[in-house]
Design a protein around this motif. Structure first.
Motif, PDB file in Angstrom:
ATOM      1  N   ARG A  20      -1.571  -5.248   7.519  1.00  0.00           N
ATOM      2  CA  ARG A  20      -1.055  -4.569   8.719  1.00  0.00           C
ATOM      3  C   ARG A  20      -2.003  -3.460   9.193  1.00  0.00           C
ATOM      4  O   ARG A  20      -2.095  -3.188  10.390  1.00  0.00           O
ATOM      5  N   VAL A  21      -2.648  -2.766   8.225  1.00  0.00           N
ATOM      6  CA  VAL A  21      -3.563  -1.681   8.588  1.00  0.00           C
ATOM      7  C   VAL A  21      -4.907  -2.260   9.045  1.00  0.00           C
ATOM      8  O   VAL A  21      -5.687  -1.586   9.736  1.00  0.00           O
ATOM      9  N   GLY A  22      -5.180  -3.502   8.640  1.00  0.00           N
ATOM     10  CA  GLY A  22      -6.464  -4.105   8.961  1.00  0.00           C
ATOM     11  C   GLY A  22      -7.565  -3.673   7.993  1.00  0.00           C
ATOM     12  O   GLY A  22      -8.736  -3.556   8.375  1.00  0.00           O
ATOM     13  N   ILE A  23      -7.196  -3.398   6.743  1.00  0.00           N
ATOM     14  CA  ILE A  23      -8.205  -3.105   5.723  1.00  0.00           C
ATOM     15  C   ILE A  23      -8.022  -4.078   4.566  1.00  0.00           C
ATOM     16  O   ILE A  23      -7.009  -4.789   4.498  1.00  0.00           O
ATOM     17  N   SER A  24      -9.015  -4.082   3.666  1.00  0.00           N
ATOM     18  CA  SER A  24      -8.922  -4.981   2.512  1.00  0.00           C
ATOM     19  C   SER A  24      -7.952  -4.392   1.487  1.00  0.00           C
ATOM     20  O   SER A  24      -7.621  -3.203   1.521  1.00  0.00           O
ATOM     21  N   HIS A  25      -7.520  -5.252   0.580  1.00  0.00           N
ATOM     22  CA  HIS A  25      -6.664  -4.811  -0.519  1.00  0.00           C
ATOM     23  C   HIS A  25      -7.381  -3.729  -1.325  1.00  0.00           C
ATOM     24  O   HIS A  25      -6.796  -2.692  -1.658  1.00  0.00           O
ATOM     25  N   ALA A  26      -8.673  -3.950  -1.587  1.00  0.00           N
ATOM     26  CA  ALA A  26      -9.460  -2.961  -2.343  1.00  0.00           C
ATOM     27  C   ALA A  26      -9.543  -1.637  -1.583  1.00  0.00           C
ATOM     28  O   ALA A  26      -9.501  -0.553  -2.182  1.00  0.00           O
ATOM     29  N   GLY A  27      -9.661  -1.740  -0.259  1.00  0.00           N
ATOM     30  CA  GLY A  27      -9.705  -0.532   0.569  1.00  0.00           C
ATOM     31  C   GLY A  27      -8.421   0.272   0.440  1.00  0.00           C
ATOM     32  O   GLY A  27      -8.441   1.502   0.366  1.00  0.00           O
ATOM     33  N   LEU A  28      -7.298  -0.435   0.395  1.00  0.00           N
ATOM     34  CA  LEU A  28      -6.014   0.257   0.262  1.00  0.00           C
ATOM     35  C   LEU A  28      -5.895   0.908  -1.124  1.00  0.00           C
ATOM     36  O   LEU A  28      -5.452   2.060  -1.241  1.00  0.00           O
ATOM     37  N   ILE A  29      -6.326   0.149  -2.136  1.00  0.00           N
ATOM     38  CA  ILE A  29      -6.253   0.632  -3.525  1.00  0.00           C
ATOM     39  C   ILE A  29      -7.064   1.926  -3.704  1.00  0.00           C
ATOM     40  O   ILE A  29      -6.742   2.764  -4.545  1.00  0.00           O
ATOM     41  N   TYR A  30      -8.111   2.081  -2.905  1.00  0.00           N
ATOM     42  CA  TYR A  30      -8.924   3.301  -2.957  1.00  0.00           C
ATOM     43  C   TYR A  30      -8.050   4.519  -2.638  1.00  0.00           C
ATOM     44  O   TYR A  30      -8.186   5.571  -3.250  1.00  0.00           O
ATOM     45  N   TYR A  31      -7.150   4.357  -1.679  1.00  0.00           N
ATOM     46  CA  TYR A  31      -6.276   5.477  -1.291  1.00  0.00           C
ATOM     47  C   TYR A  31      -5.021   5.570  -2.170  1.00  0.00           C
ATOM     48  O   TYR A  31      -4.586   6.661  -2.526  1.00  0.00           O
ATOM     49  N   PHE A  32      -4.443   4.416  -2.488  1.00  0.00           N
ATOM     50  CA  PHE A  32      -3.212   4.398  -3.277  1.00  0.00           C
ATOM     51  C   PHE A  32      -3.360   3.382  -4.396  1.00  0.00           C
ATOM     52  O   PHE A  32      -3.181   2.185  -4.177  1.00  0.00           O
ATOM     53  N   PRO A  33      -3.699   3.858  -5.584  1.00  0.00           N
ATOM     54  CA  PRO A  33      -4.024   2.924  -6.668  1.00  0.00           C
ATOM     55  C   PRO A  33      -2.846   2.047  -7.094  1.00  0.00           C
ATOM     56  O   PRO A  33      -3.054   0.968  -7.637  1.00  0.00           O
ATOM     57  N   THR A  34      -1.617   2.500  -6.862  1.00  0.00           N
ATOM     58  CA  THR A  34      -0.466   1.676  -7.231  1.00  0.00           C
ATOM     59  C   THR A  34       0.528   1.654  -6.079  1.00  0.00           C
ATOM     60  O   THR A  34       0.552   2.543  -5.230  1.00  0.00           O
ATOM     61  N   ARG A  35       1.366   0.634  -6.125  1.00  0.00           N
ATOM     62  CA  ARG A  35       2.453   0.495  -5.170  1.00  0.00           C
ATOM     63  C   ARG A  35       3.357   1.740  -5.229  1.00  0.00           C
ATOM     64  O   ARG A  35       3.809   2.247  -4.207  1.00  0.00           O
ATOM     65  N   GLU A  36       3.593   2.247  -6.434  1.00  0.00           N
ATOM     66  CA  GLU A  36       4.499   3.379  -6.611  1.00  0.00           C
ATOM     67  C   GLU A  36       3.909   4.665  -6.020  1.00  0.00           C
ATOM     68  O   GLU A  36       4.630   5.510  -5.512  1.00  0.00           O
ATOM     69  N   ALA A  37       2.577   4.810  -6.113  1.00  0.00           N
ATOM     70  CA  ALA A  37       1.933   5.988  -5.528  1.00  0.00           C
ATOM     71  C   ALA A  37       2.096   5.962  -4.007  1.00  0.00           C
ATOM     72  O   ALA A  37       2.350   6.996  -3.369  1.00  0.00           O
ATOM     73  N   LEU A  38       1.983   4.776  -3.413  1.00  0.00           N
ATOM     74  CA  LEU A  38       2.184   4.648  -1.966  1.00  0.00           C
ATOM     75  C   LEU A  38       3.639   4.932  -1.592  1.00  0.00           C
ATOM     76  O   LEU A  38       3.923   5.631  -0.612  1.00  0.00           O
ATOM     77  N   LEU A  39       4.565   4.425  -2.407  1.00  0.00           N
ATOM     78  CA  LEU A  39       5.981   4.675  -2.140  1.00  0.00           C
ATOM     79  C   LEU A  39       6.282   6.178  -2.175  1.00  0.00           C
ATOM     80  O   LEU A  39       7.032   6.699  -1.340  1.00  0.00           O
ATOM     81  N   ALA A  40       5.687   6.878  -3.142  1.00  0.00           N
ATOM     82  CA  ALA A  40       5.905   8.328  -3.228  1.00  0.00           C
ATOM     83  C   ALA A  40       5.359   9.012  -1.979  1.00  0.00           C
ATOM     84  O   ALA A  40       5.982   9.948  -1.456  1.00  0.00           O
ATOM     85  N   ALA A  41       4.220   8.536  -1.464  1.00  0.00           N
ATOM     86  CA  ALA A  41       3.650   9.111  -0.238  1.00  0.00           C
ATOM     87  C   ALA A  41       4.575   8.864   0.955  1.00  0.00           C
ATOM     88  O   ALA A  41       4.718   9.718   1.835  1.00  0.00           O
ATOM     89  N   VAL A  42       5.201   7.690   0.975  1.00  0.00           N
ATOM     90  CA  VAL A  42       6.168   7.383   2.043  1.00  0.00           C
ATOM     91  C   VAL A  42       7.333   8.392   1.985  1.00  0.00           C
ATOM     92  O   VAL A  42       7.772   8.911   3.016  1.00  0.00           O
ATOM     93  N   LEU A  43       7.797   8.682   0.782  1.00  0.00           N
ATOM     94  CA  LEU A  43       8.923   9.620   0.643  1.00  0.00           C
ATOM     95  C   LEU A  43       8.504  11.050   0.984  1.00  0.00           C
ATOM     96  O   LEU A  43       9.278  11.807   1.577  1.00  0.00           O
ATOM     97  N   GLU A  44       7.260  11.417   0.626  1.00  0.00           N
ATOM     98  CA  GLU A  44       6.776  12.763   0.968  1.00  0.00           C
ATOM     99  C   GLU A  44       6.724  12.947   2.480  1.00  0.00           C
ATOM    100  O   GLU A  44       7.112  13.982   3.011  1.00  0.00           O
ATOM    101  N   ARG A  45       6.259  11.908   3.154  1.00  0.00           N
ATOM    102  CA  ARG A  45       6.186  11.947   4.602  1.00  0.00           C
ATOM    103  C   ARG A  45       7.577  12.046   5.208  1.00  0.00           C
ATOM    104  O   ARG A  45       7.818  12.747   6.188  1.00  0.00           O
ATOM    105  N   ARG A  46       8.520  11.341   4.615  1.00  0.00           N
ATOM    106  CA  ARG A  46       9.888  11.381   5.093  1.00  0.00           C
ATOM    107  C   ARG A  46      10.495  12.780   4.911  1.00  0.00           C
ATOM    108  O   ARG A  46      11.266  13.248   5.752  1.00  0.00           O
TER     109      ARG A  46
END
Lengths: 209, 209
Positions: A49-75
């Motif tokens: 959806r962002v238009g980046i590679s999986h590896a590119g995303l992993i650079y910012y959020f190494p795990t699914r859970e780290a991304l989920l926590a960022a979603v909650l912080e933003r909320r």
């Protein structure tokens, strides 16, 4: 950007670009969870959806859970901005939490994400454990300071300890979410909160019209 | 077994044997979760403790979640038996829930299992969804009938709706567990519950000594 904006050095420009990319990813994740559900929104789908590679995303959020926590912080930031979380503790903060609960009733996807991740993240070492430890301490702290300010003003019932009431209020919000998600027709997210607040306060919980 | 016990037909003997085996598995699972933690206790390890094959265990509990729900059902029975859940709704039932919360403070493994599974099981179709739907309706029902009985006796504060108070009480218990598991030194499972009950009741919550 205004033409008078200061020129950035290349490293701060890189930082800003990284922040922007992080924001894009978090936004895409919010949309993906809303569209595809908690188990349907994989890191791969979010990267697409962002238009980046999986590896590119992993650079910012190494795990699914780290991304989920960022979603909650933003909320949390959005919740504080919407309606305006008062700067100083008091009745306004408690009313704000009631408003958050009412808003949640129309946003089951993020409520589900929060409830699931909170339970998974109880273990120290889980990627979202830090977020929940901070989150709970922070909201308990706001609420406790608000109950204490009300006690100071003679607006809290005798014998109500502000810290205990704060833990209770946050527990009530969270516990209601799980009951509501399990059996939506049977429970609502606001009524029991309002009941609790009305019982411990000596002033009306609801805003004067 | 007493010599005068009725002779069972082979099918009821088979049923009794099956029930016994189920009980053995649930007991082994309780012990395994306490020893190995939520993620450490696999179906294979539990089967080994019972001395049956993995396939033998799957015959009784097709999924890990179905076994976890059976562990929680058994715990509900034990909670009701310990101290004695009163037969009729009223103050005794609410005091019993306080005792359950106090007991939980010494049993973090089962509290963790409950909190994790409750969040996972919010989706209809999850093997423990039925358990949690029934469990919540049942405990809310007991609690609501108890608040209603207290209202009838003039022992509930004016304006407290029994069903709303019941949903609040159960939510409070559950929400406190997640905060307590996340950050054990900061929250206790009993104080906020006692605060809530004391605010809505017009009689002392604590048993007279």
């Amino acid at each position: 950007m205004a033409s008078g904006a200061p020129r950035t050095t290349s490293s701060s420009a890189g930082y800003a670009k990284g922040q922007m990319r992080r924001e894009q990813i978090v936004e895409a994740a919010v949309a993906a969870y809303a569209d595809l559900g908690y188990h349907g929104a994989s890191l791969r789908k979010i990267a697409k959806r962002v238009g980046i590679s999986h590896a590119g995303l992993i650079y910012y959020f190494p795990t699914r859970e780290a991304l989920l926590a960022a979603v909650l912080e933003r909320r949390d930031v959005e919740d504080a901005a919407r309606g305006g979380l008062p700067q100083s503790p008091g009745l306004g903060v408690l009313r704000h939490l009631l408003d958050v609960a009412a808003h949640n009733q129309d946003h089951p996807a993020i409520v589900e994400l929060y409830a699931r991740l909170a339970a998974e993240a109880i273990t120290p070492g889980h990627p979202a454990h830090g977020y929940f430890t901070r989150h709970y301490r922070q909201v308990r702290g706001y609420a406790a300071a608000s109950f204490a300010a009300l006690a100071e003003a003679g607006q809290l019932r005798d014998g109500v300890d502000p810290e205990t009431a704060a833990a209770a209020l946050i527990a009530l919000m969270d516990g209601l979410q799980v009951q509501w998600l399990t059996d939506p027709g049977e429970v609502d997210l606001v009524g029991p909160l309002r009941l609790f607040l009305q019982q411990v306060l000596l002033v009306p919980v609801d805003q004067p019209q």
